[in-house]
Write an enzyme that holds these catalytic residues in place. Structure first.
Site, PDB file in Angstrom:
ATOM      1  N   GLU A 154      65.345 -89.247  22.170  1.00 50.29           N
ATOM      2  CA  GLU A 154      65.730 -87.891  22.545  1.00 50.29           C
ATOM      3  C   GLU A 154      67.559 -87.076  22.765  1.00 50.29           C
ATOM      4  O   GLU A 154      66.790 -86.360  22.380  1.00 50.29           O
ATOM      5  CB  GLU A 154      65.742 -88.050  24.222  1.00 50.29           C
ATOM      6  CG  GLU A 154      63.816 -88.202  24.589  1.00 50.29           C
ATOM      7  CD  GLU A 154      63.660 -88.573  25.694  1.00 50.29           C
ATOM      8  OE1 GLU A 154      63.160 -88.118  27.076  1.00 50.29           O
ATOM      9  OE2 GLU A 154      64.275 -89.430  26.086  1.00 50.29           O
ATOM     10  N   GLU A 158      55.464 -97.522  21.713  1.00 48.31           N
ATOM     11  CA  GLU A 158      55.928 -97.943  20.463  1.00 48.31           C
ATOM     12  C   GLU A 158      56.067 -98.982  19.618  1.00 48.31           C
ATOM     13  O   GLU A 158      55.188 -99.717  18.313  1.00 48.31           O
ATOM     14  CB  GLU A 158      57.299 -97.981  19.777  1.00 48.31           C
ATOM     15  CG  GLU A 158      57.756 -96.641  19.913  1.00 48.31           C
ATOM     16  CD  GLU A 158      59.531 -95.721  19.765  1.00 48.31           C
ATOM     17  OE1 GLU A 158      59.604 -96.909  19.287  1.00 48.31           O
ATOM     18  OE2 GLU A 158      59.597 -95.037  21.121  1.00 48.31           O
ATOM     19  N   HIS A 177      59.563 -85.565  29.774  1.00 47.33           N
ATOM     20  CA  HIS A 177      59.598 -85.753  28.545  1.00 47.33           C
ATOM     21  C   HIS A 177      59.477 -84.721  27.402  1.00 47.33           C
ATOM     22  O   HIS A 177      59.580 -85.347  26.597  1.00 47.33           O
ATOM     23  CB  HIS A 177      58.378 -87.108  28.402  1.00 47.33           C
ATOM     24  CG  HIS A 177      58.654 -88.370  29.071  1.00 47.33           C
ATOM     25  ND1 HIS A 177      57.418 -89.146  29.713  1.00 47.33           N
ATOM     26  CD2 HIS A 177      60.092 -88.848  29.600  1.00 47.33           C
ATOM     27  CE1 HIS A 177      57.679 -90.013  30.478  1.00 47.33           C
ATOM     28  NE2 HIS A 177      59.249 -89.817  30.529  1.00 47.33           N
ATOM     29  N   ASN A 193      74.044 -87.800  27.946  1.00 44.53           N
ATOM     30  CA  ASN A 193      73.171 -87.981  29.795  1.00 44.53           C
ATOM     31  C   ASN A 193      73.227 -88.612  30.741  1.00 44.53           C
ATOM     32  O   ASN A 193      73.673 -89.511  31.119  1.00 44.53           O
ATOM     33  CB  ASN A 193      71.436 -88.668  28.806  1.00 44.53           C
ATOM     34  CG  ASN A 193      70.772 -88.927  29.384  1.00 44.53           C
ATOM     35  OD1 ASN A 193      70.760 -88.718  30.308  1.00 44.53           O
ATOM     36  ND2 ASN A 193      69.709 -89.558  28.455  1.00 44.53           N
ATOM     37  N   ARG A 218      56.134 -96.305  39.505  1.00 40.95           N
ATOM     38  CA  ARG A 218      55.616 -94.515  40.131  1.00 40.95           C
ATOM     39  C   ARG A 218      53.789 -94.859  40.548  1.00 40.95           C
ATOM     40  O   ARG A 218      53.244 -95.292  39.544  1.00 40.95           O
ATOM     41  CB  ARG A 218      55.967 -93.719  39.084  1.00 40.95           C
ATOM     42  CG  ARG A 218      57.435 -93.302  39.436  1.00 40.95           C
ATOM     43  CD  ARG A 218      57.546 -91.773  38.405  1.00 40.95           C
ATOM     44  NE  ARG A 218      59.165 -91.832  38.091  1.00 40.95           N
ATOM     45  CZ  ARG A 218      59.845 -90.944  37.203  1.00 40.95           C
ATOM     46  NH1 ARG A 218      59.090 -91.491  36.080  1.00 40.95           N
ATOM     47  NH2 ARG A 218      61.016 -91.239  36.598  1.00 40.95           N
ATOM     48  N   ARG A 247      72.158 -83.744  27.992  1.00 46.35           N
ATOM     49  CA  ARG A 247      70.424 -83.332  28.660  1.00 46.35           C
ATOM     50  C   ARG A 247      70.569 -83.205  30.566  1.00 46.35           C
ATOM     51  O   ARG A 247      71.190 -83.712  30.881  1.00 46.35           O
ATOM     52  CB  ARG A 247      70.207 -84.916  28.321  1.00 46.35           C
ATOM     53  CG  ARG A 247      68.433 -84.716  30.043  1.00 46.35           C
ATOM     54  CD  ARG A 247      67.672 -86.326  29.101  1.00 46.35           C
ATOM     55  NE  ARG A 247      66.404 -86.171  30.335  1.00 46.35           N
ATOM     56  CZ  ARG A 247      66.174 -86.776  31.250  1.00 46.35           C
ATOM     57  NH1 ARG A 247      67.747 -87.431  32.075  1.00 46.35           N
ATOM     58  NH2 ARG A 247      64.973 -87.260  31.973  1.00 46.35           N
TER      59      ARG A 247
END
Length: 352
Positions: free
Chosen positions: A336, A308, A165, A6, A221, A77
């Site tokens: 992921e 979570e 996502h 990744n 963001r 990824r």
């Protein structure tokens, strides 16, 4: 063994999986291009890297020293596949061309994703490589949901809702297995936050759009903001600074001076309380839109660091959604990297 890579804009993460998807190693190099840290399975050491190719070479050396080098495949990824690559793929020259063609859609991420792929191909030319795309899960969104009401030439140039996502949502669908609800409201809540309407296992609506900036209030963001306001900000401070401000200095950071939800929940001041309220309110507002897209809701699932671990956030969002009735609430561990390894294994088995 499968090596999962990744490559981020300034970092490189790797994981190593056995064929039964047991994770046996995790590593990361931070601050690529300057003084950073190489972390591998709990050990840390300072490291200075020139670029992502150099970082990958150093990580591979560290993995080999730890006894992880006999890889069967590598799986990457890749942030953006656009409308061209809408499923996990074995990396071929054509797929590389497609990833390169999506650079304008993800200028900070697709180039470094390509660098990692090409560097590994140079050092391990016989190693099969695969790619999973963060946008691919949302390729099933209908045109009425993905199309912005803008001139056709702009739409044809690629300005449309893509969603992100996707690997997290794909992992969630797999985690439910045969128990997957028909109409699942899925929320990935972390520093980056989004939600997805999953109907019969397929994405039919999502909160992020052309970029990960839109939708929910996030750590740094802004989430949704009027386009005219963006134009005003860009006029006042310039487009580059406006982009940085909306992505790095907005959201919870702007509202309360901190993007750490755990810290905000521990604080007792008005700014922190308002930031938490803002986060939960807008998550629920967007959730209502997603429920309409599915024609109802059978269950809600939370994932991601906040989803979570922050029960008060889950509870507040569900209080806003009480008008939709009493629905089951699930917590799914985000993974992921495992989804990327799972994708590669599926492709390997299909091509065997």
């Amino acid at each position: 063994m499968i090596l999962v890579v990744n490559a981020g804009s300034s970092s490189l993460k790797v994981s190593v999986y056995q064929p039964d998807l047991t994770r046996i190693a995790d590593g990361m190099i931070s601050n690529i291009g300057t003084d950073g840290v190489l972390a591998l399975d709990g050990t840390k050491a300072p490291v200075t890297t020139a670029d992502h190719a150099d970082a990958l070479a150093r990580m591979l050396a560290a993995l080999a020293e730890a006894g992880h080098s006999a890889f069967t495949a590598a799986a990457h990824r890749v942030v953006h596949g656009g409308t061209i690559v809408t499923a996990p793929s074995r990396i071929t020259p054509d797929v590389l061309t497609d990833i390169r063609g999506c650079i304008p859609l993800a200028p900070l991420h697709n180039p470094v994703n390509l660098t990692a792929i090409e560097a590994l191909a140079a050092s391990h030319p016989d190693l099969p490589q695969y790619a999973s795309f963060d946008t691919a899960f949302h390729a099933t969104i209908p045109n009425v949901a993905s199309r912005y009401a803008i001139p056709v030439e702009l739409h044809s140039a690629g300005i449309r809702r893509y969603g992100f996502h996707g690997l997290s949502y794909a992992n969630m669908v797999h985690a439910f297995g045969d128990a997957l609800p028909d109409r699942l409201l899925a929320l990935h809540l972390g520093n980056g936050a989004s939600l997805c309407a999953i109907h019969k296992g397929r994405s039919v609506a999502t909160s992020m759009g052309y970029s990960p900036l839109s939708g929910l209030t996030m750590g740094t963001r802004s989430g949704d903001i009027d386009g005219a306001a963006v134009l005003r900000i860009a006029t006042d401070i310039g487009p580059t600074e406006a982009d940085r401000m909306l992505n790095k200095d907005s959201g919870l950071q702007a509202l309360a001076g901190d993007n750490n939800m755990k810290t905000l929940l521990e604080r007792d001041d008005d700014a922190a309380k308002f930031a938490v309220d803002h986060f939960c309110y807008w998550a629920a507002r967007h959730a209502g839109s997603a429920i309409v897209a599915m024609g109802g809701v059978d269950a809600v699932a939370f994932t991601g660091g906040i989803g979570e671990n922050a029960a008060p956030i889950r509870d507040r969002i569900m209080e806003h959604l009480a008008c939709f009735g009493d629905v089951p609430v699930h917590v799914v561990v985000a993974d992921e990297e495992k989804q990327i390894a799972r994708d590669a294994l599926s492709l390997m088995e299909a091509g065997r």
